[in-house]
Structures are given as C-alpha cells and as structure tokens.
Design an enzyme around this catalytic site. Structure first.
Site, PDB file in Angstrom:
ATOM      1  CB  SER A   1      -0.957  -0.002   1.181  1.00  0.00           C
ATOM      2  OG  SER A   1      -0.234  -0.083   2.381  1.00  0.00           O
TER       3      SER A   1
ATOM      4  CG  HIS B   1      -4.309  -1.797  -0.895  1.00  0.00           C
ATOM      5  ND1 HIS B   1      -4.934  -0.572  -0.966  1.00  0.00           N
ATOM      6  CD2 HIS B   1      -3.907  -1.937   0.388  1.00  0.00           C
ATOM      7  CE1 HIS B   1      -4.904   0.009   0.221  1.00  0.00           C
ATOM      8  NE2 HIS B   1      -4.286  -0.794   1.062  1.00  0.00           N
TER       9      HIS B   1
ATOM     10  CE  LYS C   1      -7.262  -1.786   2.561  1.00  0.00           C
ATOM     11  NZ  LYS C   1      -7.367  -0.705   3.536  1.00  0.00           N
TER      12      LYS C   1
HETATM   13  N1  PMP Z   1      -4.205  -5.636   5.001  1.00  0.00           N
HETATM   14  C1  PMP Z   1      -3.818  -4.579   4.266  1.00  0.00           C
HETATM   15  C2  PMP Z   1      -2.722  -4.760   3.264  1.00  0.00           C
HETATM   16  C3  PMP Z   1      -4.442  -3.349   4.436  1.00  0.00           C
HETATM   17  O1  PMP Z   1      -4.052  -2.289   3.706  1.00  0.00           O
HETATM   18  C4  PMP Z   1      -5.478  -3.224   5.391  1.00  0.00           C
HETATM   19  C5  PMP Z   1      -6.207  -1.904   5.608  1.00  0.00           C
HETATM   20  N2  PMP Z   1      -5.407  -0.809   5.824  1.00  0.00           N
HETATM   21  C6  PMP Z   1      -5.838  -4.339   6.135  1.00  0.00           C
HETATM   22  C7  PMP Z   1      -5.191  -5.533   5.908  1.00  0.00           C
HETATM   23  C8  PMP Z   1      -6.911  -4.271   7.169  1.00  0.00           C
HETATM   24  O2  PMP Z   1      -8.163  -4.318   6.562  1.00  0.00           O
HETATM   25  P1  PMP Z   1      -9.442  -3.747   7.299  1.00  0.00           P
HETATM   26  O3  PMP Z   1      -9.546  -2.288   7.000  1.00  0.00           O
HETATM   27  O4  PMP Z   1     -10.571  -4.527   6.717  1.00  0.00           O
HETATM   28  O5  PMP Z   1      -9.266  -4.023   8.748  1.00  0.00           O
END
Ligand code: PMP
Length: 402
Positions: free
Chosen positions: A185, A213, A245
């Site tokens: 990310s 993502h 997302k």
């Molecule tokens: N894994 C990754 C790579 C993420 O970017 C995120 C969210 N920032 C999460 C897991 C966590 O997901 P959630 O928002 O559903 O808790």
C-alpha cells in the site's frame, strides 16, 4: 502520589512535539469524488474506495432493505446467535466470485489476519514474511508462537535463500507459512506471487496472500491477485481480503478450501469472540459482489484513470515511484516538504495525504494518491494542475515540462 495515567498525556505531547501525531480530518458527508473535508469542498484523492462503490445505489438500497427486514444489529457472535442468513449468503457468493471452495467473513481485515495467522502456525513452525507486510500481518505473526523470519521486500530470491537456510538449520519445522501482501500500500507494487507460490510448492510451505489492495483492482473483473497471476488454489492456500476498500463497505475475509474455512472459524478468536456484522453490512457486501459481476465498467474506468494520471504526472516530471497499480506515490523526499505539498494541494482543493517517516524510511516521504473510478477526466485534470502548481512552488518537479 504519582498519577498512574500521567504517561498518557506525556507520550501524546511527545508525539505532538515530534510532529508524529495524527490530526484527524473530518469528512462531512459521503466519500465521493468531490466531498467535504474539514468544511471545505475538495477532490478526494486518497480514499480506498477505488471503485466508488461506497455510494453505489445498489449497495445503499441493499443496506436499507436489510435494516427493514433484519434490523440494525445481529444480536450476537456468529457461533452463538448472530449467524444470519445474509452472512451465510455473503460467504457463498464470495466463494463463487473468487472461484474458491469456501469463504469466511471476519469483522475486519485486521481481525482476519490477527485471528487466523497465529492459528496457522505455532510452536515448532516457521513464518516467513515480506519485510513490508501490513501491520495486521505483523501483529498476527507476533501473536503466533512460531519462529519468524523476514525476506527482502518483493524479492523471491531472498525468500528462496531464507527457506533454504531455514531447512538447513532446522529441518524439523513442523509447518512453514509464507505470508505476503498482494499489493503493497505504500508503493503500489505487486508481490511476485507466482514465484512465491512456486517456492511454496517447492518447500512444502503454505502460502497466504493479503489482497486488501488487489481486490476489485487486479485480475479478471477485479477478482484479485490470484486471478491476476492465474494461480491455482493448491499453490496459494489462503487468499485474504477486505470489504473495506474496493468493495466500498467493511469486513475481512478469507477464501480457500472447505478445510481451511472449517479450521479458521473454529479456531480464530477474533471470529469466535466478537459480534458479527450488522445485516446491512452483509447485504451491502453481497450487492458489491453483484455490481462487480454485472458492471465491469468500474474496474475498466479505474485503470483508464490510473493510466491517464500516471502518464500526466510522469510527463510533468514528477517521480511517481515503481507502482503498477492505482496507488501512485508522488515522491517528495523530506517529510516537511511532503507535508507542505499536501497542505498546498488541500488549499487548491485536492485531498491527498502525505506519508512520512516512520511510515516510510527517512528521505522517502511522499504524497500517496489513490485513484478512483468515479473521477472524471475534468477531475483528473484539476488534480494534475494543482499538483503542477504546488510541485513547482516547492521544487518537487525534476524537469521542465515539455
Ligand atoms: N491488510 C492490508 C494490506 C491493508 O491495507 C489493510 C487496511 N489498511 C488491512 C489488511 C486491514 O483491513 P481492514 O480495513 O478490513 O481491517
């Protein structure tokens, strides 16, 4: 007597002094391309709502209908009295969408990673993790009693080295689990999952990919990274993702074999001991899958917008890193400069947050932009010219535009 809560204020003030505290912006309304942030109308350029589904009429209608038919709360955790027909339907629909035998929905992606990883590997096992994996993976790994080793970011050769070494040193590892983000990310680069999967097979290791993502973005119709690399499920045994997302709602999930799902829901404490989603969430997630299956134009638009923006920014002379996805970092260097650029963009009407140390290494501060399918060409041109003006003022652009 010493105040036992004194550290709260002290540590907070310390963060403020170092300029490391989060100052929260307030979104006054829906997360749409033009939205209101801190009372100002701005173009949203940093949301994870890649496809604009959080405001899609079909998702909103499904959520409203579920409130009417099922109420606002589920009443319990799923293993007791909170397992509604909508939760079961969502899992069946997701498994079909992913081409997996079964899926399991968690309250969040964070709950999926932190609840499942420590169950998949424990004492006597080895977890091998990419050095830039998401914090929820890191916490999941920390909760496990397994030995952990880190390989260089996105580097399959280094992963191979770590696996070879581990086997030489400790041939008795009961299980090996390899974990990687699908799309990273901060830089928008894609994990070499094909090579990771091949190494997994070679070493008898289980492969776990966090595709938060990549879903709704990569692969056939947004089916994610496993589809992108055309991998089979015997090579990537755990595909994890989130509805928060591109799907536009909230909730984590895993997909794989029926054995994986049966194991996961019987063992993950985050799943067993935490209340299930409100029915409106499950219904909206089902509608998001419907939209992805029947309206391919959103994913297409996302990529058209991504290509347009990346090309314009590169032509202007911005350093846009090595992203291969709709996450486009605009590299700035110094943290203070990245913050200034973000403020100038905000004044000009573009909301894009700076990513600074310690989230990224010193000298690697950037503005992280995230593309959205709902942005029009005019919106993109507006943002690009705001970047150009602010970029020239701050001397971020490396060459004179043609
Ligand atoms: N894994 C990754 C790579 C993420 O970017 C995120 C969210 N920032 C999460 C897991 C966590 O997901 P959630 O928002 O559903 O808790």
């Amino acid at each position: 007597m010493r105040d036992p809560t004194a550290f709260l204020g002290e540590e907070y003030r310390d963060l403020v002094r170092q300029d490391l505290d989060w100052r929260l912006r307030v979104l006054g309304g829906p997360s749409t391309p033009w939205c209101v942030v801190d009372g100002k109308k701005v173009l949203m350029f940093c949301s994870n709502n890649y496809l604009g589904l959080s405001g899609h009429p079909r998702l909103k209608a499904a959520a409203l209908e579920a409130v009417k038919t099922h109420g606002v709360g589920s009443g319990s955790v799923r293993p007791i009295a909170g397992n509604m027909d909508l939760h079961v339907e969502l899992e069946a629909r997701l498994a079909k969408f992913k081409g997996a035998d079964a899926s399991l929905v968690y309250q969040t992606g964070f709950a999926a990673n932190s609840g499942l990883i420590p169950q998949l590997a424990g004492k006597g096992d080895l977890i091998v993790s990419d050095e830039l994996n998401h914090g929820s993976i890191i916490d999941g790994v920390r909760l496990s009693q397994a030995e952990r080793r880190v390989y260089k970011h996105g580097d399959a050769e280094d992963l191979s080295r770590v696996l070879d070494e581990a086997e030489r040193e400790s041939p008795q590892f009961r299980r090996i689990l390899i974990i990687t983000d699908g799309v990273f990310s901060m830089d928008g680069d894609i994990a070499p999952l094909d090579r990771v999967a091949a190494l997994g097979s070679e070493h008898g290791a289980m492969v776990y990919v966090d595709d938060a993502h990549g879903e709704g973005v990569l692969g056939e119709g947004g089916r994610g990274i496993v589809s992108h690399f055309k991998l089979t499920r015997d090579k990537v045994q755990v595909e994890m993702g989130t509805f928060s997302k591109a799907f536009g709602v909230v909730g984590g999930h895993i997909s794989g074999s029926r054995d994986l799902v049966n194991f996961a829901y019987n063992k993950s404490r985050t799943w067993l001991l935490s209340g299930s989603h409100p029915p409106a969430v499950a219904a909206a997630c089902i509608a998001a899958i419907d939209v992805l299956e029947s309206e391919p134009e959103h994913v297409k638009r996302l990529w058209e917008n991504t290509r347009y923006f990346k090309k314009a920014m590169a032509d202007l002379g911005f350093d846009i890193g090595k992203s291969e996805t709709p996450i486009t970092p605009v590299m700035v260097g110094e943290s203070s400069k990245a913050k200034k650029l973000s403020s100038k963009l905000f004044e000009a009407g573009v909301f894009a947050l700076p990513i600074v140390y310690p989230m990224v290494a010193q000298g690697k501060a950037r503005i992280r932009t995230i593309m959205n399918a709902a942005l029009s060409k005019e919106d993109l041109d507006f943002a690009i010219s705001a970047f150009e003006v602010a970029g020239r003022e701050l001397d971020v652009i490396s060459k004179i535009a043609p």
